[in-house]
Design an enzyme around this catalytic site. Sequence first.
Site, mmCIF file in Angstrom:
data_model
loop_
_atom_site.group_PDB
_atom_site.id
_atom_site.type_symbol
_atom_site.label_atom_id
_atom_site.label_comp_id
_atom_site.label_asym_id
_atom_site.label_seq_id
_atom_site.Cartn_x
_atom_site.Cartn_y
_atom_site.Cartn_z
ATOM 1 N N HIS A 1 0.946 -1.124 0.220
ATOM 2 C CA HIS A 1 -0.092 0.198 -0.092
ATOM 3 C C HIS A 1 1.030 0.997 -0.365
ATOM 4 O O HIS A 1 0.384 1.861 -0.784
ATOM 5 C CB HIS A 1 -0.967 -0.077 1.077
ATOM 6 C CG HIS A 1 -1.754 -0.947 1.140
ATOM 7 N ND1 HIS A 1 -2.242 -0.758 0.120
ATOM 8 C CD2 HIS A 1 -1.895 -2.280 2.152
ATOM 9 C CE1 HIS A 1 -4.219 -1.585 0.210
ATOM 10 N NE2 HIS A 1 -3.291 -2.729 1.122
ATOM 11 N N CYS B 1 -8.305 -6.498 -22.141
ATOM 12 C CA CYS B 1 -7.807 -5.291 -21.123
ATOM 13 C C CYS B 1 -6.577 -6.288 -19.971
ATOM 14 O O CYS B 1 -5.892 -6.166 -18.958
ATOM 15 C CB CYS B 1 -8.737 -5.575 -19.919
ATOM 16 S SG CYS B 1 -8.866 -7.296 -19.868
ATOM 17 N N ARG C 1 -15.344 -7.006 -12.397
ATOM 18 C CA ARG C 1 -15.177 -8.696 -12.721
ATOM 19 C C ARG C 1 -15.689 -8.753 -10.922
ATOM 20 O O ARG C 1 -15.450 -8.983 -10.906
ATOM 21 C CB ARG C 1 -13.944 -8.784 -13.035
ATOM 22 C CG ARG C 1 -13.217 -10.041 -13.665
ATOM 23 C CD ARG C 1 -12.170 -10.728 -14.699
ATOM 24 N NE ARG C 1 -11.196 -10.140 -13.285
ATOM 25 C CZ ARG C 1 -9.674 -10.422 -13.311
ATOM 26 N NH1 ARG C 1 -9.557 -10.673 -14.680
ATOM 27 N NH2 ARG C 1 -8.748 -10.154 -12.433
ATOM 28 N N GLU D 1 -9.595 -15.349 -22.162
ATOM 29 C CA GLU D 1 -8.543 -15.682 -21.346
ATOM 30 C C GLU D 1 -8.198 -17.418 -21.599
ATOM 31 O O GLU D 1 -7.080 -17.062 -20.839
ATOM 32 C CB GLU D 1 -8.245 -14.664 -20.377
ATOM 33 C CG GLU D 1 -9.016 -15.560 -19.463
ATOM 34 C CD GLU D 1 -9.740 -14.222 -18.256
ATOM 35 O OE1 GLU D 1 -8.129 -14.016 -17.184
ATOM 36 O OE2 GLU D 1 -10.486 -14.880 -16.225
ATOM 37 N N ARG E 1 2.381 -17.763 -16.092
ATOM 38 C CA ARG E 1 3.228 -16.167 -15.660
ATOM 39 C C ARG E 1 3.436 -15.774 -14.457
ATOM 40 O O ARG E 1 4.272 -14.403 -14.597
ATOM 41 C CB ARG E 1 1.795 -15.263 -16.355
ATOM 42 C CG ARG E 1 0.853 -14.874 -15.300
ATOM 43 C CD ARG E 1 -0.621 -14.948 -15.635
ATOM 44 N NE ARG E 1 -0.966 -13.227 -15.160
ATOM 45 C CZ ARG E 1 -1.900 -12.843 -15.545
ATOM 46 N NH1 ARG E 1 -3.167 -13.653 -15.291
ATOM 47 N NH2 ARG E 1 -2.010 -11.695 -14.341
ATOM 48 N N ASN F 1 -3.501 -11.401 -20.647
ATOM 49 C CA ASN F 1 -2.072 -11.954 -19.658
ATOM 50 C C ASN F 1 -2.415 -13.864 -19.927
ATOM 51 O O ASN F 1 -1.787 -14.826 -20.099
ATOM 52 C CB ASN F 1 -1.623 -11.699 -18.379
ATOM 53 C CG ASN F 1 -2.203 -10.856 -18.846
ATOM 54 O OD1 ASN F 1 -1.516 -9.833 -19.810
ATOM 55 N ND2 ASN F 1 -3.265 -9.771 -17.558
ATOM 56 N N ASP F 2 -3.834 -14.178 -19.117
ATOM 57 C CA ASP F 2 -3.467 -15.719 -19.225
ATOM 58 C C ASP F 2 -3.555 -16.381 -20.431
ATOM 59 O O ASP F 2 -3.596 -17.698 -20.337
ATOM 60 C CB ASP F 2 -5.332 -15.456 -18.577
ATOM 61 C CG ASP F 2 -5.134 -15.930 -16.691
ATOM 62 O OD1 ASP F 2 -4.223 -15.898 -16.241
ATOM 63 O OD2 ASP F 2 -5.412 -15.269 -16.213
ATOM 64 N N ARG G 1 -10.591 -5.017 -10.659
ATOM 65 C CA ARG G 1 -10.816 -6.529 -10.538
ATOM 66 C C ARG G 1 -10.960 -6.318 -9.367
ATOM 67 O O ARG G 1 -10.086 -5.670 -8.523
ATOM 68 C CB ARG G 1 -9.142 -6.264 -10.352
ATOM 69 C CG ARG G 1 -8.240 -6.994 -11.634
ATOM 70 C CD ARG G 1 -6.592 -7.402 -11.573
ATOM 71 N NE ARG G 1 -6.085 -7.251 -13.335
ATOM 72 C CZ ARG G 1 -5.529 -7.017 -13.463
ATOM 73 N NH1 ARG G 1 -5.246 -5.148 -13.772
ATOM 74 N NH2 ARG G 1 -4.944 -7.739 -15.172
#
Length: 583
Positions: free
Chosen positions: A197, A513, A340, A442, A476, A465-466, A304
């Site tokens: 954070h 995305c 999502r 994906e 990955r 990505n996936d 996400r």
Amino acid sequence: MKREMEKRFEGLGVSPGIAVGPAHVREAGTLEVPERRVAKKAIAAEQKRLAAAVILARRQLKRLKAQAQQDVLTGEMQFLFDAYLQMLEDSRLVRGARDLIRRQGLNAEAAVQNQLNDIVHAFQAMDNAYIAARVDDVRDVGNRIIRNLMREPLKPFSQAAPGSIVIADQLSPADASQLDPTRIAGAATALGGAEGHAAIMARALGIPLVLGIPGLPEAVKPGARIIVDGTRGTVIVNPTARTQAVYEQLKTAARKETERLGHMRAVPAVTRDNVSVSLAANVELPIELDLVRRNGAAGIGLLRTEFLYMSRDDVPTEDEQYATLKEIVEAMDGKTVTVRTLDIGGEKPAQGLLGDLSEAATSALGLRGIRLSLKHRKTMDAQMTAILRAACHGPVRILLPMVSTVSEVRQARDALQKAARKLKRRKHKLPDPLPPLGVMIEVPAAALAADALAQVSDFFAIGSNDLTMYTLATDRTNEHVAHLYDSLHPAVLRLIQFATQAALRSRIPISLCGEMAGDPRYAPLLLGLGLRELSMVAANIPVVKQRIREMDMAAANRRADAIMGQVDPGRIAALLDDFNGLA
Ligand code: PEP
Ligand code: MG
């Protein structure tokens, strides 16, 4: 006086930019914790002492939370302090410390310290960047309780001279909330992860930050001149006049580049031959909303929601989820938010939800994304209901991760209908019409069955990505096969093209995305394959937009055709670089 030698340190640059100023060295955050045994009859009193320190910590955090409400970080700080306050309820930390006092007769501060060490140890063994960042959170809460027990107050940066560079062992999020950008120019620490954070907040505040330089606080004298280069991950102590001049030049160049790209915010994303493209933002934490707005995103193309579930031992309630989602939807002011549903599993664990499931059960090829949601129906129902409620405050789309079959979409739609009926029974307002329900493309099976999925979906979002990982059988997150992970592999590109054509034939919207979307190099190819919506990390929107505005769509189409005739990823990259003028 003898001049101190210039010293250079390399770390992890997590918040870009260059800062120069005097060092404000913060004493090491860890305390010498005394350990002693308490007599059996004093155990109850020791447990009471622990309870009082926890109550005090709760009060302190509530105060910090109220302070944080006045600054730009409101949304994220609220979330963070709420997570901290939750850790002070009946968490593994507090419960474990109480048990240690009872079972081993330890004094309260040693019990908290031992329990903290155990948790940190267990988390670190997981070798996961997100978990590493959560370790800092637990450590921060534990240290606060210990300080309260030992009556040692936390020292903020109130003593720092204007324009200081904070040098510390580590920055907790509570520390970060006190980093005032008008007084603190930059920071560098020995510990901390890029996904923590503190890093996220430093980015939001525009404070250059470098993490991961062991021994840094010991190597710097208070007041020493420091350069922090958060872009390259370099810290220079006692720079020579020549080094300073070099960095002044870099600073000026960076400012000019930001100013230049600043113009991109207000101009549309259109090619030279007038083809419009929508550039949206991916959001992982509410704190990014400010960046999303500043970079002129067309909406949120991927929210996400994992952040809601990750830093806690339990599952968030429908009301909690609704409150956070509502804030995000309202902040986007009429622009669409693509929420999502939970994508837990694979490399993204969530303690509260996975408690009874083994790592193997939730592996990348196991119960991940929609598969896990369909198994945990209660959790899915609560999330769907929260999303529907939030959708009453602005345009929302619902996106399902890891879909591989039509039946999964049907079951999710049933869950959506069920949530709508529940709200109706409660006499709750409903969004009319219900939000569109789309799927992530994906998994290779989803790309190859895109025609069938398009019959039951309202939109597609390609997760490159996936899709790259699963198509190339290349994890990955595994550095041993990182050289094989290549989104320009013709197999991946053919799947992207196939899914895009299926969506266009069925007249449903399709976006991409994954990380590819945020790289300006890939823009001509992705648009050449037929995509018109891209969603990326907000900070990359201006460079991608710039590339699109320089581009001729007809020429990009021809180049994409030429690329799709190739079989060698190296040749594909060369054709793309040549088109981008990079060859
Ligand atoms: C993807 O897989 O490309 C994607 C956008 O999802 P995530 O990175 O969250 O898995
Ligand atoms: Mg994915």
